[in-house]
Write an enzyme that holds these catalytic residues in place. Structure first.
Site, PDB file in Angstrom:
ATOM      1  N   ARG A  20     -11.178   0.008  -9.874  1.00 17.24           N
ATOM      2  CA  ARG A  20     -10.405   1.238 -10.120  1.00 17.24           C
ATOM      3  C   ARG A  20     -10.593   1.726 -11.564  1.00 17.24           C
ATOM      4  O   ARG A  20     -11.027   0.960 -12.418  1.00 17.24           O
ATOM      5  CB  ARG A  20      -8.929   0.974  -9.830  1.00 17.24           C
ATOM      6  CG  ARG A  20      -8.723   0.692  -8.354  1.00 17.24           C
ATOM      7  CD  ARG A  20      -7.275   0.643  -7.979  1.00 17.24           C
ATOM      8  NE  ARG A  20      -7.163   0.427  -6.550  1.00 17.24           N
ATOM      9  CZ  ARG A  20      -6.139   0.789  -5.806  1.00 17.24           C
ATOM     10  NH1 ARG A  20      -5.112   1.364  -6.358  1.00 17.24           N
ATOM     11  NH2 ARG A  20      -6.136   0.543  -4.513  1.00 17.24           N
ATOM     12  N   ARG A  59      -0.615   7.365  -2.833  1.00 16.96           N
ATOM     13  CA  ARG A  59      -0.293   8.518  -1.981  1.00 16.96           C
ATOM     14  C   ARG A  59       1.137   9.012  -2.232  1.00 16.96           C
ATOM     15  O   ARG A  59       1.416  10.207  -2.212  1.00 16.96           O
ATOM     16  CB  ARG A  59      -0.476   8.142  -0.497  1.00 16.96           C
ATOM     17  CG  ARG A  59      -1.931   8.232  -0.046  1.00 16.96           C
ATOM     18  CD  ARG A  59      -2.145   7.573   1.272  1.00 16.96           C
ATOM     19  NE  ARG A  59      -2.093   6.121   1.134  1.00 16.96           N
ATOM     20  CZ  ARG A  59      -1.933   5.290   2.165  1.00 16.96           C
ATOM     21  NH1 ARG A  59      -1.778   5.767   3.382  1.00 16.96           N
ATOM     22  NH2 ARG A  59      -1.932   3.994   1.962  1.00 16.96           N
ATOM     23  N   HIS A  89       2.812   3.432  -8.965  1.00 17.20           N
ATOM     24  CA  HIS A  89       2.870   1.985  -9.203  1.00 17.20           C
ATOM     25  C   HIS A  89       4.209   1.594  -9.846  1.00 17.20           C
ATOM     26  O   HIS A  89       4.773   0.554  -9.535  1.00 17.20           O
ATOM     27  CB  HIS A  89       1.703   1.539 -10.085  1.00 17.20           C
ATOM     28  CG  HIS A  89       0.362   1.705  -9.417  1.00 17.20           C
ATOM     29  ND1 HIS A  89       0.124   1.317  -8.119  1.00 17.20           N
ATOM     30  CD2 HIS A  89      -0.816   2.230  -9.864  1.00 17.20           C
ATOM     31  CE1 HIS A  89      -1.133   1.586  -7.792  1.00 17.20           C
ATOM     32  NE2 HIS A  89      -1.720   2.150  -8.829  1.00 17.20           N
ATOM     33  N   ASP A 149       0.807  -1.225   0.000  1.00 13.03           N
ATOM     34  CA  ASP A 149       0.000   0.000   0.000  1.00 13.03           C
ATOM     35  C   ASP A 149       0.831   1.262   0.000  1.00 13.03           C
ATOM     36  O   ASP A 149       1.890   1.299   0.616  1.00 13.03           O
ATOM     37  CB  ASP A 149      -0.879   0.025   1.260  1.00 13.03           C
ATOM     38  CG  ASP A 149      -2.134  -0.761   1.043  1.00 13.03           C
ATOM     39  OD1 ASP A 149      -2.964  -0.320   0.248  1.00 13.03           O
ATOM     40  OD2 ASP A 149      -2.241  -1.831   1.656  1.00 13.03           O
ATOM     41  N   GLY A 150       0.298   2.262  -0.651  1.00  9.09           N
ATOM     42  CA  GLY A 150       0.891   3.593  -0.568  1.00  9.09           C
ATOM     43  C   GLY A 150       1.402   4.128  -1.889  1.00  9.09           C
ATOM     44  O   GLY A 150       1.895   5.259  -1.952  1.00  9.09           O
ATOM     45  N   TRP A 197     -10.437  -4.328  -9.552  1.00 11.24           N
ATOM     46  CA  TRP A 197     -11.069  -4.086 -10.863  1.00 11.24           C
ATOM     47  C   TRP A 197     -11.965  -2.856 -10.809  1.00 11.24           C
ATOM     48  O   TRP A 197     -12.330  -2.308 -11.838  1.00 11.24           O
ATOM     49  CB  TRP A 197     -11.899  -5.300 -11.306  1.00 11.24           C
ATOM     50  CG  TRP A 197     -11.117  -6.533 -11.641  1.00 11.24           C
ATOM     51  CD1 TRP A 197     -11.104  -7.702 -10.940  1.00 11.24           C
ATOM     52  CD2 TRP A 197     -10.251  -6.744 -12.777  1.00 11.24           C
ATOM     53  NE1 TRP A 197     -10.283  -8.621 -11.553  1.00 11.24           N
ATOM     54  CE2 TRP A 197      -9.751  -8.062 -12.689  1.00 11.24           C
ATOM     55  CE3 TRP A 197      -9.849  -5.947 -13.847  1.00 11.24           C
ATOM     56  CZ2 TRP A 197      -8.866  -8.605 -13.621  1.00 11.24           C
ATOM     57  CZ3 TRP A 197      -8.969  -6.477 -14.777  1.00 11.24           C
ATOM     58  CH2 TRP A 197      -8.495  -7.798 -14.663  1.00 11.24           C
ATOM     59  N   LEU A 253      14.166 -19.199  -3.231  1.00 10.57           N
ATOM     60  CA  LEU A 253      13.039 -18.401  -2.719  1.00 10.57           C
ATOM     61  C   LEU A 253      11.805 -18.728  -3.544  1.00 10.57           C
ATOM     62  O   LEU A 253      11.876 -18.800  -4.774  1.00 10.57           O
ATOM     63  CB  LEU A 253      13.360 -16.894  -2.845  1.00 10.57           C
ATOM     64  CG  LEU A 253      12.203 -15.906  -2.626  1.00 10.57           C
ATOM     65  CD1 LEU A 253      11.728 -15.924  -1.173  1.00 10.57           C
ATOM     66  CD2 LEU A 253      12.630 -14.475  -2.993  1.00 10.57           C
TER      67      LEU A 253
END
Ligand code: FPP
Length: 232
Positions: A53, A6, A19, A2-3, A51, A113
């Protein structure tokens, strides 16, 4: 993660720029996770509710996912990273699905990983699909295996989450790995995702190591190990 929005707004940039910076943070964090010995890392890139958005943000994100898969394939192979995408595929564009299939095939033998990227993912949807596929006697193991199949995980079962990191100051689960997070340790970071650095991952892992995990039982003297871990 998140973020992003902003982060961009604070710089007078369009959300997609956040993004893009978020995608750079993804590469940085995957690298740090591998170096720090994290066994499994799941990143929540696009929820089934995303979706809703604006179409230009959705298509920008889909392009970023495709570009990421293409750019990271060689690096994943080199570093033994097995990349898998979890979530629905029937609503993704064909070229993206083909890119996912290709990167999963090419990195399938990686053992350093296990990186999972959640795209069009909804934990509730997976739980419903797993429940719908259930036949015969009920057991946690059987259900966990069906859940893995419902999320498209080639490994089969859906592994438990040890550590769940939420950035951007949000304190919600937002339909993410609900069944798997039954005993997850939650760490909330104020850091906007594009600013997330190796030190932030180290801090979260340090916090995790200090937590006393009892799983409903009594305290044990054993410290929490760093791998395998599910961080999001
Ligand atoms: C949530 O923050 C973030 C998303 C819905 C998108 C996450 C995507 C990336 C990190 C970039 C690409 C990912 C990969 C795997 C290459 P938000 O945009 O809702 O931010 P806000 O809360 O500030 O509005």
């Amino acid at each position: 993660m998140d973020g992003n929005g902003r982060w961009a707004t604070a710089r007078d940039l369009p959300r997609i720029a956040g993004h893009r910076a978020g995608a750079v943070a993804v590469s940085r964090t995957v690298e740090a996770a591998r170096e720090l010995g994290v066994g499994a890392l799941t990143l929540y890139a696009f929820s089934s509710d995303n979706w809703k958005r604006p179409p230009e943000e959705v298509s920008g994100l889909m392009q970023l996912f495709g570009a990421y898969l293409q750019a990271e394939k060689t690096r994943c192979i080199k570093h033994g990273i097995r990349l898998e995408v979890i979530g629905r595929r029937d609503r993704l564009d064909r070229p993206l699905v083909e890119a996912i299939d290709e990167v999963e095939r090419a990195t399938g033998s990686g053992s350093a990983l296990h990186l999972r990227i959640a795209v069009d993912y909804s934990a509730r949807d997976c739980i419903l699909r797993a429940a719908g596929a259930l036949e015969g006697p009920l057991s946690t193991e059987r259900f966990t295996r069906l859940l893995g199949e419902a999320m498209h995980a080639s490994a089969g079962a859906a592994p438990d989450v040890d550590l769940l990191i939420r950035t951007g100051g949000e304190k919600r689960l937002s339909d993410f790995l609900l069944w798997e997070s039954a005993y997850a340790e939650l760490v909330f970071s104020e850091r906007m995702w594009p600013d997330f650095e190796r030190v932030d991952l180290e801090a979260a892992l340090g916090e995790f190591a200090r937590r006393e995990r009892r799983f409903g039982g009594l305290p044990s003297q054993k410290a929490n190990s760093v791998a395998p871990i599910q961080a999001v």
